[in-house]
Write a protein that holds these residues in place. Structure first.
Motif, PDB file in Angstrom:
ATOM      1  N   LEU A 141      38.324 -27.956 -70.666  1.00 37.42           N
ATOM      2  CA  LEU A 141      38.994 -28.177 -69.387  1.00 37.42           C
ATOM      3  C   LEU A 141      38.009 -28.038 -68.233  1.00 37.42           C
ATOM      4  N   LYS A 142      37.130 -27.033 -68.339  1.00 27.91           N
ATOM      5  CA  LYS A 142      36.132 -26.794 -67.315  1.00 27.91           C
ATOM      6  C   LYS A 142      35.125 -27.939 -67.262  1.00 27.91           C
ATOM      7  N   LEU A 143      34.813 -28.434 -68.474  1.00 28.44           N
ATOM      8  CA  LEU A 143      33.834 -29.511 -68.568  1.00 28.44           C
ATOM      9  C   LEU A 143      34.339 -30.764 -67.855  1.00 28.44           C
ATOM     10  N   PHE A 144      35.641 -31.053 -68.038  1.00 29.12           N
ATOM     11  CA  PHE A 144      36.176 -32.302 -67.499  1.00 29.12           C
ATOM     12  C   PHE A 144      36.672 -32.182 -66.063  1.00 29.12           C
ATOM     13  N   PHE A 145      37.203 -30.997 -65.685  1.00 30.00           N
ATOM     14  CA  PHE A 145      37.803 -30.862 -64.354  1.00 30.00           C
ATOM     15  C   PHE A 145      37.257 -29.665 -63.590  1.00 30.00           C
ATOM     16  N   GLY A 146      36.094 -29.188 -63.980  1.00 28.80           N
ATOM     17  CA  GLY A 146      35.544 -27.958 -63.400  1.00 28.80           C
ATOM     18  C   GLY A 146      35.285 -28.042 -61.905  1.00 28.80           C
ATOM     19  N   ASP A 147      34.744 -29.158 -61.445  1.00 27.91           N
ATOM     20  CA  ASP A 147      34.511 -29.296 -59.998  1.00 27.91           C
ATOM     21  C   ASP A 147      34.925 -30.696 -59.561  1.00 27.91           C
ATOM     22  N   VAL A 148      34.780 -30.963 -58.275  1.00 28.33           N
ATOM     23  CA  VAL A 148      35.266 -32.230 -57.726  1.00 28.33           C
ATOM     24  C   VAL A 148      34.586 -33.423 -58.414  1.00 28.33           C
ATOM     25  N   LEU A 149      33.286 -33.317 -58.614  1.00 34.07           N
ATOM     26  CA  LEU A 149      32.548 -34.424 -59.201  1.00 34.07           C
ATOM     27  C   LEU A 149      33.026 -34.711 -60.627  1.00 34.07           C
ATOM     28  N   SER A 150      33.156 -33.632 -61.440  1.00 37.74           N
ATOM     29  CA  SER A 150      33.613 -33.819 -62.810  1.00 37.74           C
ATOM     30  C   SER A 150      34.993 -34.444 -62.832  1.00 37.74           C
ATOM     31  N   ALA A 151      35.888 -33.920 -61.975  1.00 35.38           N
ATOM     32  CA  ALA A 151      37.260 -34.420 -61.952  1.00 35.38           C
ATOM     33  C   ALA A 151      37.269 -35.906 -61.594  1.00 35.38           C
ATOM     34  N   ALA A 152      36.480 -36.274 -60.585  1.00 34.45           N
ATOM     35  CA  ALA A 152      36.433 -37.674 -60.165  1.00 34.45           C
ATOM     36  C   ALA A 152      35.915 -38.550 -61.291  1.00 34.45           C
ATOM     37  N   LEU A 153      34.852 -38.093 -61.957  1.00 36.75           N
ATOM     38  CA  LEU A 153      34.279 -38.881 -63.049  1.00 36.75           C
ATOM     39  C   LEU A 153      35.264 -39.023 -64.198  1.00 36.75           C
ATOM     40  N   THR A 154      35.983 -37.927 -64.493  1.00 39.85           N
ATOM     41  CA  THR A 154      36.969 -37.978 -65.564  1.00 39.85           C
ATOM     42  C   THR A 154      38.047 -39.000 -65.234  1.00 39.85           C
ATOM     43  N   ALA A 155      38.546 -38.950 -63.985  1.00 41.25           N
ATOM     44  CA  ALA A 155      39.589 -39.885 -63.578  1.00 41.25           C
ATOM     45  C   ALA A 155      39.090 -41.321 -63.700  1.00 41.25           C
ATOM     46  N   LEU A 156      37.868 -41.533 -63.235  1.00 38.45           N
ATOM     47  CA  LEU A 156      37.283 -42.868 -63.285  1.00 38.45           C
ATOM     48  C   LEU A 156      37.197 -43.366 -64.727  1.00 38.45           C
ATOM     49  N   ALA A 157      36.760 -42.471 -65.617  1.00 42.31           N
ATOM     50  CA  ALA A 157      36.620 -42.836 -67.018  1.00 42.31           C
ATOM     51  C   ALA A 157      37.977 -43.188 -67.617  1.00 42.31           C
ATOM     52  N   LEU A 158      39.022 -42.414 -67.243  1.00 43.51           N
ATOM     53  CA  LEU A 158      40.356 -42.685 -67.772  1.00 43.51           C
ATOM     54  C   LEU A 158      40.838 -44.068 -67.332  1.00 43.51           C
ATOM     55  N   VAL A 159      40.616 -44.367 -66.037  1.00 43.38           N
ATOM     56  CA  VAL A 159      40.998 -45.689 -65.528  1.00 43.38           C
ATOM     57  C   VAL A 159      40.289 -46.786 -66.317  1.00 43.38           C
ATOM     58  N   ALA A 160      38.974 -46.579 -66.547  1.00 43.35           N
ATOM     59  CA  ALA A 160      38.192 -47.575 -67.277  1.00 43.35           C
ATOM     60  C   ALA A 160      38.751 -47.770 -68.680  1.00 43.35           C
TER      61      ALA A 160
END
Lengths: 360, 245
Positions: free
Chosen positions: A22-41
């Protein structure tokens, strides 16, 4: 025997410890944004994935019904022999199949550093001779097959391994010559390397396939496939030479001094002390060149050599099928990827071995 | 006593810089000579001329009666008889410790592998590092590596051993283990030429000490004479600095 790496080296560098998911994927703003982007992709790619897998038709016999909503893998099934073996006569295709088996077996055996040495080179020479006899025929009761009928995966594999295998010793000589003390040899090496690196491979292939037969007397002409191989070899040699030169430059002069002080002759020093270390120093760029050369073999299609990519292309032009270019290319891409990823993984393994022994 | 090494009026230039100015040096068989002096004084250049890692530009060098410089075959013969230990070890990092000692014998003298391995194990044992034979050089400490270098050189059964600042690249706590091996070797009547800053070692084993400065051999004498009553002003100045530091 050249010593490059020993697979049985026990120590491997420790892996990075795992962080909580959970920390790896949503730990900070950058990770959360990247995770969201990846999910959309992923969601956007889903239809494509579906097309390739769930909606695909794997075994429809009728070409007209094949492409309903999904990829037509049944086409690959039907045309597999054409893609793998090109125009090689169907009744003789077992020979081309055997060549693939030999080449893969030889590569697998050669991955093991313990077997490296003069004897392995002899075995390779024998294997290459056997492959040529198998492909060509005309002896041992095998029906002759001209090289213009060769095609598909055996041609791709043979062009890749032979061009790299022949280019390597040439590259070593070029690199040594360029760093050597003899002015004429150095000039020749520099000219050759820079000339070949300054030409596009396509141009070199044209010279070899079309220009050379016009320039040389007719009875000198080598087979077109042979000329293509020569062009690929020279091209690979120029690039490999520069990579190896980098490795030589990274070597401490103390190494050759120690060898000199021990009275070891020059060529033995080069073979047993300088080259193994120089090559160890440049495993990543060597891998790079090897991978690029494997993919470069596909360029031979423009001079009319029927490699795997050309075979796949011509298979897709069959009017009986609904123009399955995507399926053809995806299938061939998968094979290229398997080869190139294999090279990468192997070089990573070699590098780990080198690192474990140098620093610990 | 026969002459192991004879240097007469040896000059060496790097471009326009003269590294050696007409150096004379004679070393008898079985003699142990220590060369000392400030850095840049030409000590290393001198010792490297003896096995021709550097070619001299003037004068005459003879090693065990063989004149160096004109015939390459002489050079190989001399190199096989003169072992060298380097400041930065220069072990071959891509092969094991044992192989470091075996490979030169096989490649240089054509010794059979089995015999070469026996010899190698013998000398590795003598420098007390046999238990590390299957490790790679990178896995050893500096002191251990330098002992392997000595074993590697001894495997060639040299008549002369040249040491080029063998302890300068070592951590202080590892210096003694290497010096011990060298003292041990000095007890075997091996001809030794040692470039070093270890004055204690020089006092203990040297038959003669040569003080070099600015590419010239300034003063030669027994350790007692050089360290006790140096005649030349330059030697005195150097020694007072070294002893103070």
């Amino acid at each position: 025997m050249i010593h490059i790496s020993d697979p049985e080296t026990p120590r491997l560098p420790p892996r990075t410890p795992h962080r909580p998911l959970l920390k790896l994927f949503f730990g900070d703003v950058l990770s959360a944004a990247l995770t969201a982007l990846a999910l959309v992709a992923v969601f956007m790619l889903l239809p494509g994935l579906n097309w390739v897998t769930l909606d695909a038709n794997w075994a429809v016999a009728d070409p007209d019904l094949c492409r309903q909503g999904g990829a037509c893998w049944a086409f690959i099934r039907a045309k597999l022999n054409l893609i793998l073996f090109g125009l090689y006569p169907p009744s003789e295709q077992w020979r081309a199949g055997l060549v693939i088996v030999i080449i893969l077996a030889m590569i697998l055996v050669s991955l093991w550093p313990r077997v490296w040495g003069g004897r392995l080179l002899l075995v390779w020479a024998g294997a290459v001779a056997a492959m040529l006899i198998l492909m060509r025929g005309g002896m041992l009761g095998l029906a002759p097959v001209p090289t213009s009928k060769w095609g598909g995966l055996p041609v791709t594999l043979m062009l890749a391994t032979l061009s790299l295998g022949l280019a390597f010793p040439l590259a070593v000589l070029l690199a040594l010559g360029r760093r050597g003390r003899l002015p004429i040899a150095r000039a020749v090496c520099v000219t050759l390397i820079e000339l070949v690196r300054g030409l596009p491979l396509v141009g070199l292939l044209f010279v070899a396939a079309i220009l050379l037969p016009l320039l040389l007397p007719p009875d000198w002409t080598v087979d077109k496939l042979g000329r293509t191989l020569a062009a690929l070899t020279i091209f690979a040699a120029a690039y490999l030479a520069e990579v190896i030169r980098g490795g030589l430059q990274g070597l401490d002069t103390g190494q050759t001094e120690a060898a000199e002080a021990l009275g070891i002759p020059y060529w033995k020093t080069i073979w047993h002390i300088v080259l193994p270390q120089a090559i160890q120093n440049v495993i990543p760029p060597l891998t790079n060149t090897a991978i690029v050369m494997v993919k470069n073999t596909s360029l031979v299609l423009i001079v009319g050599v029927f490699d795997m990519l050309s075979a796949a292309r011509s298979a897709a032009t069959d009017p009986a099928w609904p123009a399955p270019y995507a399926e053809s290319y995806l299938f061939v891409a998968l094979i290229y990827f398997a080869i190139c990823f294999g090279i990468s993984a192997y070089s990573a393994h070699l590098e780990r071995g080198v690192r474990a022994r140098r620093h610990s | 006593m026969t002459q192991a090494i004879r240097l007469q009026e040896v000059d060496k230039f790097y471009g326009t810089f003269q590294a050696l100015h007409g150096v004379d040096l004679e070393v008898s068989t079985g003699e142990r000579v220590v060369i000392c002096g400030p850095s840049g004084s030409g000590k290393s250049t001198l010792i490297r001329c003896i096995n021709q890692l550097e070619e001299h530009d003037g004068g005459r060098i003879e090693v065990r009666g063989v004149k160096l410089g004109d015939d390459l075959r002489n050079l190989d013969a001399v190199r096989r008889e003169a072992g060298m230990v380097f400041q930065h070890f220069n072990l071959f990092p891509h092969v094991t410790v044992l192989e470091n000692c075996v490979m030169p014998q096989v490649l240089s003298r054509g010794t059979k592998r089995k015999a070469a391995e026996d010899t190698a194990r013998g000398y590795l044992d003598r420098v007390r590092i046999l238990e590390q034979a299957d490790k790679f050089p990178g896995q050893l400490s500096g002191g251990q590596q330098q002992r392997v270098v000595i074993a590697r050189a001894l495997c060639m059964e040299p008549k002369i051993m040249l040491f080029d600042e063998p302890t300068s690249a070592l951590d202080p706590e590892m210096i003694s283990e290497v010096l011990d091996v060298m003292v041990d070797l000095a007890g075997t009547a091996m001809t030794m030429v040692v470039v070093t800053h270890e004055m204690g070692f020089a006092r203990r084993v040297a038959d003669r000490v040569v003080y070099m400065e600015a590419g010239a051999a300034v003063e030669t004498g027994t350790p007692d004479q050089i360290f006790g009553t140096p005649r030349d002003e330059r030697t005195r100045r150097f020694l007072s600095k070294v002893m103070a530091g």
